[in-house]
Scaffold this active site. Sequence first.
Site, PDB file in Angstrom:
ATOM      1  N   HIS A   1       0.851  -1.185   0.000  1.00  0.00           N
ATOM      2  CA  HIS A   1       0.000   0.000   0.000  1.00  0.00           C
ATOM      3  C   HIS A   1       0.887   1.235   0.000  1.00  0.00           C
ATOM      4  O   HIS A   1       1.938   1.245   0.619  1.00  0.00           O
ATOM      5  CB  HIS A   1      -0.915   0.013   1.240  1.00  0.00           C
ATOM      6  CG  HIS A   1      -2.076   0.937   1.086  1.00  0.00           C
ATOM      7  ND1 HIS A   1      -1.998   2.269   1.383  1.00  0.00           N
ATOM      8  CD2 HIS A   1      -3.326   0.716   0.612  1.00  0.00           C
ATOM      9  CE1 HIS A   1      -3.161   2.831   1.113  1.00  0.00           C
ATOM     10  NE2 HIS A   1      -3.985   1.910   0.650  1.00  0.00           N
TER      11      HIS A   1
ATOM     12  N   ASP B   1      -8.069  -5.307  -0.388  1.00  0.00           N
ATOM     13  CA  ASP B   1      -8.535  -6.125  -1.513  1.00  0.00           C
ATOM     14  C   ASP B   1      -8.242  -7.607  -1.326  1.00  0.00           C
ATOM     15  O   ASP B   1      -8.902  -8.451  -1.941  1.00  0.00           O
ATOM     16  CB  ASP B   1      -7.914  -5.615  -2.823  1.00  0.00           C
ATOM     17  CG  ASP B   1      -8.503  -4.273  -3.211  1.00  0.00           C
ATOM     18  OD1 ASP B   1      -9.689  -4.045  -2.925  1.00  0.00           O
ATOM     19  OD2 ASP B   1      -7.768  -3.445  -3.777  1.00  0.00           O
TER      20      ASP B   1
HETATM   21  N1  ACO Z   1       3.941  -7.554  -4.782  1.00  0.00           N
HETATM   22  C1  ACO Z   1       5.271  -7.632  -4.897  1.00  0.00           C
HETATM   23  N2  ACO Z   1       6.082  -6.583  -4.677  1.00  0.00           N
HETATM   24  C2  ACO Z   1       5.521  -5.430  -4.345  1.00  0.00           C
HETATM   25  C3  ACO Z   1       4.140  -5.270  -4.208  1.00  0.00           C
HETATM   26  C4  ACO Z   1       3.341  -6.396  -4.445  1.00  0.00           C
HETATM   27  N3  ACO Z   1       2.016  -6.329  -4.329  1.00  0.00           N
HETATM   28  N4  ACO Z   1       3.856  -4.010  -3.842  1.00  0.00           N
HETATM   29  C5  ACO Z   1       5.020  -3.371  -3.755  1.00  0.00           C
HETATM   30  N5  ACO Z   1       6.028  -4.222  -4.062  1.00  0.00           N
HETATM   31  C6  ACO Z   1       7.448  -3.951  -4.064  1.00  0.00           C
HETATM   32  C7  ACO Z   1       7.839  -3.263  -5.359  1.00  0.00           C
HETATM   33  O1  ACO Z   1       8.201  -4.187  -6.364  1.00  0.00           O
HETATM   34  C8  ACO Z   1       8.989  -2.429  -4.900  1.00  0.00           C
HETATM   35  O2  ACO Z   1      10.129  -3.263  -4.741  1.00  0.00           O
HETATM   36  P1  ACO Z   1      11.599  -2.758  -5.136  1.00  0.00           P
HETATM   37  O3  ACO Z   1      11.836  -1.584  -4.230  1.00  0.00           O
HETATM   38  O4  ACO Z   1      12.432  -3.952  -4.883  1.00  0.00           O
HETATM   39  O5  ACO Z   1      11.481  -2.352  -6.575  1.00  0.00           O
HETATM   40  C9  ACO Z   1       8.593  -1.984  -3.502  1.00  0.00           C
HETATM   41  O6  ACO Z   1       7.706  -2.997  -3.034  1.00  0.00           O
HETATM   42  C10 ACO Z   1       7.871  -0.650  -3.475  1.00  0.00           C
HETATM   43  O7  ACO Z   1       6.799  -0.700  -4.414  1.00  0.00           O
HETATM   44  P2  ACO Z   1       6.130   0.548  -5.068  1.00  0.00           P
HETATM   45  O8  ACO Z   1       5.328   0.110  -6.262  1.00  0.00           O
HETATM   46  O9  ACO Z   1       7.115   1.647  -5.272  1.00  0.00           O
HETATM   47  O10 ACO Z   1       5.172   1.019  -3.903  1.00  0.00           O
HETATM   48  P3  ACO Z   1       3.942   1.957  -4.058  1.00  0.00           P
HETATM   49  O11 ACO Z   1       3.804   2.689  -2.815  1.00  0.00           O
HETATM   50  O12 ACO Z   1       3.984   2.783  -5.307  1.00  0.00           O
HETATM   51  O13 ACO Z   1       2.830   0.844  -4.297  1.00  0.00           O
HETATM   52  C11 ACO Z   1       0.859  -0.288  -4.588  1.00  0.00           C
HETATM   53  C12 ACO Z   1       1.604   0.745  -3.737  1.00  0.00           C
HETATM   54  C13 ACO Z   1       0.641   0.273  -6.009  1.00  0.00           C
HETATM   55  C14 ACO Z   1      -0.503  -0.521  -3.944  1.00  0.00           C
HETATM   56  C15 ACO Z   1       1.667  -1.594  -4.664  1.00  0.00           C
HETATM   57  O14 ACO Z   1       1.917  -2.089  -3.383  1.00  0.00           O
HETATM   58  C16 ACO Z   1       0.977  -2.647  -5.539  1.00  0.00           C
HETATM   59  O15 ACO Z   1       1.139  -2.642  -6.761  1.00  0.00           O
HETATM   60  N6  ACO Z   1       0.211  -3.566  -4.916  1.00  0.00           N
HETATM   61  C17 ACO Z   1      -0.549  -4.547  -5.700  1.00  0.00           C
HETATM   62  C18 ACO Z   1      -1.834  -3.912  -6.209  1.00  0.00           C
HETATM   63  C19 ACO Z   1      -2.856  -3.749  -5.114  1.00  0.00           C
HETATM   64  O16 ACO Z   1      -3.067  -4.648  -4.312  1.00  0.00           O
HETATM   65  N7  ACO Z   1      -3.525  -2.590  -5.122  1.00  0.00           N
HETATM   66  C20 ACO Z   1      -4.581  -2.299  -4.140  1.00  0.00           C
HETATM   67  C21 ACO Z   1      -4.257  -1.049  -3.378  1.00  0.00           C
HETATM   68  S1  ACO Z   1      -5.325  -0.830  -2.002  1.00  0.00           S
HETATM   69  C22 ACO Z   1      -6.853  -0.403  -2.609  1.00  0.00           C
HETATM   70  O17 ACO Z   1      -7.019   0.073  -3.710  1.00  0.00           O
HETATM   71  C23 ACO Z   1      -8.055  -0.696  -1.701  1.00  0.00           C
END
Ligand code: ACO
Length: 372
Positions: A258, A309
Amino acid sequence: MAAPIYSPGLEGVIAGETAISTVEGGLVYRGYSIEDLAEHATFEEVAHLLLHGELPSERELAAFRGRLNESADTPQALVELLAKIPAGVPMMDVMRTAASALAHWDPDAADNSHAANLRKSEHLLAQLPIVMAARYRLAHGKRPVAYDSKLSLAGNILWMLFEKAPSARLAKAMDVSLILYAEHEFNASTFAARVVCSTLSDVHSSITAAIGALKGPLHGGANEAVMGVLMEVGTAQKAEAWIRNALSQKRRIMGFGHRVYKTGDPRAAYLRTLCRELAAETGHEDMEAMADTIETIVQSEKGLPPNLDWPSARLYYYMGLEVDLYTPLFVLSRVVGWSAHVIEQLDNNRLIRPRARYTGPAPRKWLHIKNR
Ligand code: ACO
């Protein structure tokens, strides 16, 4: 003027003020923790709190429900339009079209006064579940089922989909999920809604844009994508090998991580128990065990906790709902939060127009087309 701040994805940027909710110290709607609200309130009470600023008295709640019942109607022309949308179009796309189309039958569509914005928000809250259920039934070759004013909004969603009165347990599970999805500060879809109305556009245009933003799998679309993960894994036995392999391939696991909650999403923690209870009741313990294994490994390997989710997808699955409805159900709830933000933005508007850092070419000389 201070030097402009640049933060990719606006991460950590305070982009405005709100009195509607905060994620500081857990998720709080207008001063009430979501745990308290999910435990004690109904979705209608929460909707009143978010839209009107306070929990309703008994009289106010009856009046609110009365207004929702009066708005619970869909123009026949819209039902005909829903029937004409090609088969197989995702329900989220239908919801986006419907939110926009409903404006054509709303006499207040162009009125941006506070009172009209509240009326339009209440109309959408009552109308969108009808639209979703009608399209669902038409797509399955069935006639739409009329809204039942004796049922709650949550109960009506299930009633209008299945033409079967929901059990108290199912109606409660739907109600809690609507409460938890209702509002979340400056998330992407809410921000999109605020940007749109900050140009002095209107409620329906803002909600339409918000639905477009919610659809993406990094936001609301994740609850459908989560089900894709669980289906791909198949059984609890295969979960460990599947998740270790997925992580080694650097796959993004839907339902985890998140932007704001780095140590855990309080909504996911709350929904976990309800999810387990419903799994036991509907014979889905294997899916719970599968989810537990994935959760443990994603947490230990990546330090990523689940977001809302992750349990929501399973909750809806145990309720017998088709996956294509999961993100639209999020819409039926979040329309309250979006509307509250649109009203708040328009009550004290300032055009949202940030700057960009330029990364294009340095100034260049004009070249005639023959010399390029
Ligand atoms: N699975 C695997 N790795 C992940 C995930 C994930 N779900 N989420 C973050 N990471 C990792 C990234 O690969 C990144 O790793 P790195 O630093 O080695 O490259 C690190 O964690 C940071 O990730 P970011 O994408 O920069 O974090 P951000 O704050 O932008 O992401 C997000 C938030 C978009 C929700 C992300 O966690 C994600 O894509 N999750 C999956 C989609 C999801 O479940 N969305 C629902 C959000 S909640 C809602 O809408 C109710």
